[in-house]
Write a protein that holds these residues in place. Structure first.
Motif, PDB file in Angstrom:
ATOM      1  N   HIS A  16       0.824  -1.206   0.000  1.00  0.00           N
ATOM      2  CA  HIS A  16       0.000   0.000   0.000  1.00  0.00           C
ATOM      3  C   HIS A  16       0.862   1.262   0.000  1.00  0.00           C
ATOM      4  O   HIS A  16       0.446   2.306  -0.504  1.00  0.00           O
ATOM      5  CB  HIS A  16      -0.922  -0.003   1.224  1.00  0.00           C
ATOM      6  N   ASP A  17       2.073   1.146   0.576  1.00  0.00           N
ATOM      7  CA  ASP A  17       2.985   2.295   0.638  1.00  0.00           C
ATOM      8  C   ASP A  17       4.336   1.913   0.020  1.00  0.00           C
ATOM      9  O   ASP A  17       5.288   1.608   0.740  1.00  0.00           O
ATOM     10  CB  ASP A  17       3.167   2.744   2.094  1.00  0.00           C
ATOM     11  N   PRO A  18       4.439   1.885  -1.313  1.00  0.00           N
ATOM     12  CA  PRO A  18       5.703   1.487  -1.956  1.00  0.00           C
ATOM     13  C   PRO A  18       6.841   2.444  -1.667  1.00  0.00           C
ATOM     14  O   PRO A  18       8.008   2.064  -1.747  1.00  0.00           O
ATOM     15  CB  PRO A  18       5.358   1.467  -3.445  1.00  0.00           C
ATOM     16  N   ALA A  19       6.527   3.705  -1.300  1.00  0.00           N
ATOM     17  CA  ALA A  19       7.589   4.679  -1.023  1.00  0.00           C
ATOM     18  C   ALA A  19       8.441   4.247   0.156  1.00  0.00           C
ATOM     19  O   ALA A  19       9.649   4.510   0.191  1.00  0.00           O
ATOM     20  CB  ALA A  19       6.980   6.056  -0.759  1.00  0.00           C
ATOM     21  N   HIS A  20       7.836   3.575   1.148  1.00  0.00           N
ATOM     22  CA  HIS A  20       8.580   3.091   2.315  1.00  0.00           C
ATOM     23  C   HIS A  20       9.631   2.063   1.885  1.00  0.00           C
ATOM     24  O   HIS A  20      10.784   2.119   2.316  1.00  0.00           O
ATOM     25  CB  HIS A  20       7.612   2.481   3.324  1.00  0.00           C
ATOM     26  N   GLN A  28       7.249  -1.941  -8.584  1.00  0.00           N
ATOM     27  CA  GLN A  28       6.032  -2.435  -7.950  1.00  0.00           C
ATOM     28  C   GLN A  28       6.393  -3.419  -6.836  1.00  0.00           C
ATOM     29  O   GLN A  28       6.260  -4.635  -6.991  1.00  0.00           O
ATOM     30  CB  GLN A  28       5.114  -3.118  -8.973  1.00  0.00           C
ATOM     31  N   PRO A  29       6.859  -2.893  -5.707  1.00  0.00           N
ATOM     32  CA  PRO A  29       7.243  -3.793  -4.617  1.00  0.00           C
ATOM     33  C   PRO A  29       6.035  -4.500  -4.006  1.00  0.00           C
ATOM     34  O   PRO A  29       4.945  -3.925  -3.927  1.00  0.00           O
ATOM     35  CB  PRO A  29       7.904  -2.848  -3.605  1.00  0.00           C
ATOM     36  N   ARG A  30       6.261  -5.736  -3.593  1.00  0.00           N
ATOM     37  CA  ARG A  30       5.192  -6.547  -3.027  1.00  0.00           C
ATOM     38  C   ARG A  30       5.572  -7.027  -1.624  1.00  0.00           C
ATOM     39  O   ARG A  30       6.693  -6.802  -1.163  1.00  0.00           O
ATOM     40  CB  ARG A  30       4.881  -7.735  -3.950  1.00  0.00           C
TER      41      ARG A  30
END
Length: 345
Positions: free
Chosen positions: A118-122, A153-155
């Motif tokens: 939900h927060d890929p910036a982290h 697109q980190p998961r």
């Protein structure tokens, strides 16, 4: 400026030599390191710089761009302890239980497995900070290289792997590299590849590390640009990457008045790749390999490098091509000269 020559190998490095006097100047924006064997020349240089730029003398080098420098009779140790603790604080893991090694053995991450964050910036912020930490931490280079491939697109599995790396760092935030005070000036390199290791592209991973005497001075993990048709071809490409690094390091060492006469020894654990490198005959198994890979042969023939077979059990570059188990991982980082300056004695 003031009689200094700009290095062709590193444009931020300037050197000056007069007889036995040698002075070097390393510049990053407005941060400068000055060193040499002649205190009078250093003092004169600082006077010239102060006259033109109003510099501030901070004394002996202890901290530079987040890198901490410690000295002892054994040599110089560089680390990033404060920077590591800042990362752990940012992630809320200062009180976390540490791990013994950074990545689960045989872990295969893909761009599609797991839920999107939900927060890929982290995730991107943590991985970006870990990339800078690899300057003094070769033990996490492979893990960070792998995790940096999923910034778009980190998961969830990617974030879990990042948190494991951070838990590993929690166990030894002050770990760094030792540059021994007593050392020889022989260049040695180890190169390796993990054939078709990327489950998505089937490209191989190259890893190499370079030593000046017993001091680790260069290392890298890199995914190869093309798909290799055999493990021998993948290893040969890894040899080419390591050969380019050796060539650059020799030019850089010349700027420091270090003229290495002996050929650098390049260690490889693949007999077929060693045969390809030594055999000047253009044959069926190598005709599809790009010509620039054959610079290995040229450097062997010119006497710049020599190759040597090293069993896989003694291949130090293994740590740069795949996640290892606890025993293998700890054995290799000890041989790389990685140590924890703040560990209890």
């Amino acid at each position: 400026m003031a009689g200094f020559n700009q290095s062709k190998a590193d444009y931020s490095l300037f050197t000056m030599s007069h007889g036995s006097s040698f002075t070097a100047l390393l510049i990053y924006v407005d941060d400068i390191i000055i060193t040499g064997n002649d205190p009078a020349s250093i003092k004169s240089l600082m006077g010239v710089l102060h006259e033109k730029f109003r510099i501030k003398d901070l004394g002996d080098l202890k901290y530079f761009l987040g890198i901490e420098v410690s000295r002892s009779k054994r040599g110089i140790v560089i680390s990033q302890r404060k920077y590591t603790l800042d990362i752990l604080k940012d992630a809320g893991l200062l009180g976390a239980r540490p791990y013994d090694f950074p990545m689960e053995q045989k872990l295969k991450l893909t761009p599609t497995d797991g839920d999107l964050l939900h927060d890929p910036a982290h995730y991107r912020r943590l991985v970006g900070r870990l990339i800078y930490l690899t300057i003094t931490r070769p033990d996490i280079v492979y893990s960070v290289h792998t995790l940096s491939q999923f910034m778009h697109q980190p998961r969830k599995p990617h974030l879990e792997a990042v948190l494991r790396v951070l838990r590993y760092l929690k166990g030894s935030p002050g770990q760094g590299l030792l540059f021994p005070s007593e050392n020889n000036l022989k260049l040695t390199a180890f190169c390796d590849s993990d054939w078709a290791s990327c489950p998505t592209t089937r490209r191989s991973t190259t890893g190499y590390c370079t030593f000046l005497g017993d001091a680790l001075i260069s290392w890298k993990t890199k995914k190869q640009n093309v798909v290799s048709r055999s493990s021998a071809e993948a290893e040969y490409r890894a040899m080419a990457h390591a050969t380019c690094e050796i060539t650059w390091l020799r030019y850089l060492l010349q700027d420091f008045q270090v003229n290495i006469q002996e050929p650098a020894v390049l260690h490889c654990d693949n007999q077929a790749a060693l045969h390809i490198a030594a055999n000047p005959v253009f044959h069926e198994r190598t005709k599809h390999i790009e010509l620039d890979c054959h610079l290995v042969r040229e450097k062997i023939q010119s006497g710049m490098i020599t190759t040597a077979y090293t069993p896989s059990s003694h291949q130090l570059a293994d740590i740069f091509t795949k996640p290892l188990g606890r025993d293998s991982f700890n054995m290799i980082i000890r041989k790389l000269g990685v140590l924890n300056l703040h560990s209890p004695t």
